[in-house]
Write an enzyme that holds these catalytic residues in place. Structure first.
Site, short mmCIF file in Angstrom:
data_model
loop_
_atom_site.label_atom_id
_atom_site.label_comp_id
_atom_site.label_asym_id
_atom_site.label_seq_id
_atom_site.Cartn_x
_atom_site.Cartn_y
_atom_site.Cartn_z
CE LYS A 18 14.44 -66.88 -53.70
NZ LYS A 18 14.30 -67.41 -52.34
NE ARG A 93 8.20 -68.11 -54.28
CZ ARG A 93 8.67 -66.88 -54.17
NH1 ARG A 93 9.34 -66.34 -55.15
NH2 ARG A 93 8.47 -66.17 -53.09
NE ARG A 132 14.39 -60.54 -45.54
CZ ARG A 132 14.12 -61.22 -46.65
NH1 ARG A 132 15.08 -61.50 -47.52
NH2 ARG A 132 12.91 -61.66 -46.88
NE ARG A 165 10.20 -59.20 -47.73
CZ ARG A 165 10.70 -59.98 -48.70
NH1 ARG A 165 11.83 -59.66 -49.30
NH2 ARG A 165 10.09 -61.08 -49.06
NE ARG A 176 8.34 -65.35 -47.35
CZ ARG A 176 9.40 -64.62 -47.04
NH1 ARG A 176 9.54 -64.13 -45.81
NH2 ARG A 176 10.33 -64.38 -47.92
#
Ligand code: AMP
Length: 224
Positions: A18, A93, A132, A165, A176
């Site tokens: 995103k 969300r 990531r 992160r 998540r």
């Protein structure tokens, strides 16, 4: 359409790209990007009252209370000038947030023009999030994948650190994704009857996905 402000939202599973797609879209569309995740991370970094309230929630991969995030979003939307369009990333969300957004946009006389859904399989999402890293230090932060050897070498060369992160740790990724499937994916059915959903395949390189997003958006805004 081009001289009117455009109001878009981008949604999809964590890892669908995103924020990367937001960066591409901003090159061609006159939009203010509004990422609720980034707004919350900024509050955590500044150790504000809200930041202190939400930091544990963010690192566990859970959703911040609707009441808090709606307040944060409302303040950001209120600060836009009438001529500015926006691109929402990470909001809504869940269904109560989508209903709150309807109410806010109604009050601000800003219709939603398109909801871009980035579609990505679970295995690819896990691979992307797990690999990531943020190259931090020695210039602007850069998001890279750990398997991209050239990017890793570039980061080390410029004296950067590869930071993960906290919500990209394996157990948090699974949580998540579960939260996403239970609460966010149903938004497809919330927006579909309005005829504003663009479903875009988010597999492939960021550039390829960006081409698909732009094509879908051109089509959608021509029809509006
Ligand atoms: P993101 O950068 O969009 O992945 O968001 C990072 C984290 O911020 C999420 O895992 C949530 O903890 C929180 N967050 C961001 N947007 C929202 C939202 N609309 N509602 C609740 N929590 C959110």
């Amino acid at each position: 359409m081009n001289d009117r402000p455009i109001h878009l939202l981008l949604f999809g599973p964590p890892g669908a790209g995103k924020s990367t797609q937001t960066d591409y879209l901003l090159q061609h569309w006159n939009l203010v990007p509004i990422s609720t995740g980034a707004l919350l991370r900024a509050q955590v970094a500044r150790a504000t009252e809200i930041g202190k309230q939400v930091s544990g929630i963010l690192s566990r991969g859970e959703l911040v209370a609707d009441e808090i995030i709606i307040r944060v979003l409302r303040a950001r939307l209120d600060a836009l000038s009438p001529a500015q369009g926006f691109l929402l990333d990470g909001f809504p969300r869940n269904t109560p947030q989508a209903q709150a957004l309807d109410q806010i946009l109604h009050e601000l006389h800003r219709p939603l023009h398109a909801a871009i859904f980035l579609e990505l399989g679970m295995a690819e999402a896990i691979n992307r999030l797990g690999g990531r890293r943020i190259c931090h230090g020695g210039g602007a932060d850069e998001i890279i994948h750990i398997s991209d050897e050239a990017a890793v070498a570039r980061c080390i060369e410029r004296g950067g650190l590869l930071v993960q992160r906290p919500d990209d740790l394996p157990n948090v990724i699974i949580r998540r994704l579960a939260v996403y499937h239970a609460q966010t994916e149903p938004l497809l059915n919330f927006y579909r009857p309005r005829g504003i959903v663009c479903v875009v395949d988010a597999a492939g390189s960021p550039h390829e996905v960006a081409r698909r997003v732009s094509a879908a958006l051109e089509q959608m805004t021509r029809a509006t």
